[in-house]
Design a protein around this motif. Structure first.
Motif, PDB file in Angstrom:
ATOM      1  N   TYR A 196     -69.803  71.922  17.028  1.00 22.49           N
ATOM      2  CA  TYR A 196     -68.082  72.110  16.681  1.00 22.49           C
ATOM      3  C   TYR A 196     -68.130  73.636  16.594  1.00 22.49           C
ATOM      4  O   TYR A 196     -68.780  74.253  15.443  1.00 22.49           O
ATOM      5  CB  TYR A 196     -67.379  71.517  15.492  1.00 22.49           C
ATOM      6  CG  TYR A 196     -66.161  71.742  15.321  1.00 22.49           C
ATOM      7  CD1 TYR A 196     -65.010  71.237  16.071  1.00 22.49           C
ATOM      8  CD2 TYR A 196     -65.507  72.682  14.680  1.00 22.49           C
ATOM      9  CE1 TYR A 196     -63.779  71.587  16.192  1.00 22.49           C
ATOM     10  CE2 TYR A 196     -64.231  72.992  14.525  1.00 22.49           C
ATOM     11  CZ  TYR A 196     -63.334  72.317  15.103  1.00 22.49           C
ATOM     12  OH  TYR A 196     -62.016  72.621  14.933  1.00 22.49           O
ATOM     13  N   GLN A 213     -64.001  69.218  21.300  1.00 18.91           N
ATOM     14  CA  GLN A 213     -65.151  70.112  21.586  1.00 18.91           C
ATOM     15  C   GLN A 213     -65.353  69.868  23.114  1.00 18.91           C
ATOM     16  O   GLN A 213     -65.599  68.831  23.655  1.00 18.91           O
ATOM     17  CB  GLN A 213     -66.433  70.030  20.828  1.00 18.91           C
ATOM     18  CG  GLN A 213     -67.358  71.161  21.051  1.00 18.91           C
ATOM     19  CD  GLN A 213     -66.897  72.480  20.483  1.00 18.91           C
ATOM     20  OE1 GLN A 213     -67.554  73.684  20.742  1.00 18.91           O
ATOM     21  NE2 GLN A 213     -65.973  72.684  19.958  1.00 18.91           N
ATOM     22  N   GLY A 434     -69.706  67.415  13.048  1.00 20.39           N
ATOM     23  CA  GLY A 434     -69.587  68.708  13.715  1.00 20.39           C
ATOM     24  C   GLY A 434     -70.800  68.999  14.549  1.00 20.39           C
ATOM     25  O   GLY A 434     -71.174  70.103  14.910  1.00 20.39           O
TER      26      GLY A 434
END
Lengths: 492, 100
Positions: A196, A213, A434
């Motif tokens: 991320y 993303q 992430g």
């Protein structure tokens, strides 16, 4: 004219840069194949032939002038239709944005043009990237090129199918809970979600901003690394964009995997299809043979990820999609006052799954439920990230399946949202944390459909992730990846 | 089923979300969202006292860029995409109760 549609991006760029192929020749070859087979596969919402030929000519002119045409010189690419392209319709496969012409390009689009890539079209998706099959597209589903009775996966199903069909060697998708990796696994392509903040989200139409993303599709791991190099890096138009991140992913592939520590996530092996479990174990064995140390690891916290995701993502979506109110762009259905105009517009413009998620998100954010659901989901998110990070004290990368099953038949899950959501069970934890992850085609499973193996890495661990992914690819079964042969008709 | 999303709640939430739903949609969302909430409900049982909430994976605060003049998007290009525009602005149905 030579047919270049089965060449990798790496090979095309080398040939175009070396003057052995013209970018126009490559673009024409791609557009010809698309013209022949797009009718049966529906990978695209729009094929941008004129844009592609103009971009190709610009690359050829640069070469003629002796200028550097860029690392993706002349490489045809498909762009998921939630990436803004100035003056080219961008719909998110939704009626609410039908006909909208963005006034700017997404940062990734600008970077691709600078790198010499040639954009052939906007690929189909589940409406606003909500779905796992493209069946939620307002403009009809894309078909899986391996078997047109099956879904290509989603939400970036058009991008995955376009690569699997050989229309393009690379494509961009977006991954909020698995929307790149799941269709990549279903279509026998490589698909990767970066850390991320590694790739700018400026111009990516928001679904769940803390999870979204942009990432690459390709037929080979090397091509995915090449495409990531072209799009990554800080962008001051995205306030979540990271600074001082790695920029080189192709070069480190040559380092191999000797000494890397690989952990197989056992929690992901209990419910997956038996042939997929075998594929993960075989891939682990191949990594051990290639010099990695392989062990098993239990991370039970990851199994709570799905529930947390279906609180967080709809909550963020209900907020993000409030901008589609009939005022500034897209559809408007008139009403006697603004509130009724908003409600009529949104009723007519959104499809069933988007409405379902807006409802779910609005509910969990409403008074009385916020602490019980949303705040608790945010704590689960911390728990998932901590659990991953504890595993990364012992391992450099983790290994598991991408999906619990191979590509399913059209209609199999469309009336059962929970069953559809469960196909993201193994991809969602990376979005919550992430972290980067990649799906690599490894073998053929049930009904001869491709099976993807997933490699997970800690934040900004892309280099080790790609090296291990390459080793998985080096051991893959022949014929388990695209592009498939379309000449005899796509249906088998 | 432990969690029930009633048709009345569906209608109330639809009002909050500015969505007009048909009776069929209300009925099907009540059933489908109850099933989803029932699955999600399991996380309420997790003991996460003391675990902080994560809203973003990486805590980035106070991201500034240099305060320089640079071109924004073109106003006419933006307004050309609006459902209705007038005198350089978006046009919407009357909000205030004054006579036309």
């Amino acid at each position: 004219m030579s047919d270049t549609t089965r060449m990798t991006a790496t090979a095309i760029a080398a040939a175009v840069r070396g003057g052995e192929l013209s970018a126009r020749e490559v673009a024409s070859s791609a557009l010809n194949l698309i013209a022949q087979h797009e009718g049966e596969l529906h990978c695209f919402n729009v094929v941008t032939s004129e844009v592609a030929l103009a971009q190709a000519d610009a690359v050829d002119e640069k070469i003629a002038r002796g200028e550097d045409p860029g690392p993706l010189a002349g490489v045809p690419i498909a762009l998921k239709d939630n990436l803004c392209t100035r003056g080219v319709a961008t719909t998110c496969s939704s009626k609410i944005l039908e006909g909208w012409l963005p006034p700017y390009d997404a940062t990734v689009v600008t970077r691709l043009i600078e790198a010499g890539a040639v954009s052939v079209g906007k690929s189909n998706l589940d409406e606003f990237a909500m779905g796992s099959s493209t069946e939620n597209s307002a403009f009809g589903a894309s078909k899986n090129p391996w078997d047109t009775s099956r879904v290509p996966g989603g939400s970036s199903g058009g991008s995955a199918a376009a690569v699997a069909a050989g229309f393009v060697p690379i494509a961009l998708g977006s991954d909020t809970g698995g929307s790149i990796r799941q269709p990549a696994a279903f279509c026998g392509t490589v698909g990767m979600k970066p850390t991320y903040g590694l790739v700018s989200r400026y111009g990516l139409i928001a679904f769940a901003s803390s999870l979204d993303q942009i990432g690459p599709f390709s037929t080979t791991v090397t091509d995915a690394a090449l495409l990531l190099e072209a799009i990554c890096g800080h962008d001051d138009r995205d306030s979540t964009s990271l600074r001082d991140t790695p920029t080189s992913f192709v070069g480190p592939l040559a380092e191999g995997i000797a000494g890397l520590r690989v952990g197989v996530i056992t929690d992901f092996l209990s419910d997956a299809d038996p042939l997929i479990v075998t594929a993960v174990r075989d891939a682990a064995g191949a990594l051990a043979s290639a010099g990695a140390t392989v062990d098993e690891v239990a991370i039970p916290e990851l199994m709570s990820g799905l529930a947390a995701y279906y609180l967080i993502a709809p909550a963020e979506a209900s907020s993000n999609l409030s901008r589609y109110d009939g005022v500034r762009y897209g559809l408007r259905v008139d009403g006697p006052d603004v509130a009724k105009m908003n409600a009529e517009t949104r009723a007519a413009g959104f499809g069933p799954e988007v409405k379902r998620r807006i409802m779910l998100g609005t509910y969990v954010l409403s008074a009385g439920y916020y602490d019980a659901y949303y705040a608790q989901a945010q704590r689960v998110r911390t728990m998932v990230a901590n659990a991953f990070n504890r595993a990364y004290e012992r391992f450099d990368v983790l290994l598991g399946p991408t999906t619990p099953s191979v590509a399913f038949q059209f209609g199999a899950k469309i009336d059962d949202p929970l069953a559809m959501y469960l196909s993201d069970l193994y991809t969602i934890p990376s979005n919550l944390a992430g972290h980067p992850a990649i799906s690599v085609p490894f073998t053929l499973g049930e009904a001869g459909m491709p099976v993807g193996v997933q490699v997970f890495a800690p934040a900004l661990g892309e280099q080790a992730m790609f090296r291990v992914a390459k080793a998985v690819e080096d051991a893959q079964q022949a014929g388990c990846r695209g592009p498939v042969e379309l000449s005899a008709g796509a249906s088998r | 089923m432990a969690v029930e999303f009633t048709p009345e709640e569906v209608r109330y939430v639809a009002t909050l979300a500015r969505l007009k739903l048909s009776d069929e949609e209300v009925a099907s969302y009540a059933v489908q969202l109850s099933a989803v909430l029932d699955h999600i409900d399991a996380i309420r049982a997790l003991d996460l006292e003391g675990t902080p909430a994560t809203s973003h994976s990486f805590d980035l605060v106070n991201i500034f860029r240099a305060d320089e003049v640079r071109p924004g998007v073109d106003r006419e290009e933006v307004l050309a995409q609006a459902p209705a525009a007038e005198d350089g602005r978006f046009r919407v149905p009357r909000i205030l109760g004054e006579a036309p």
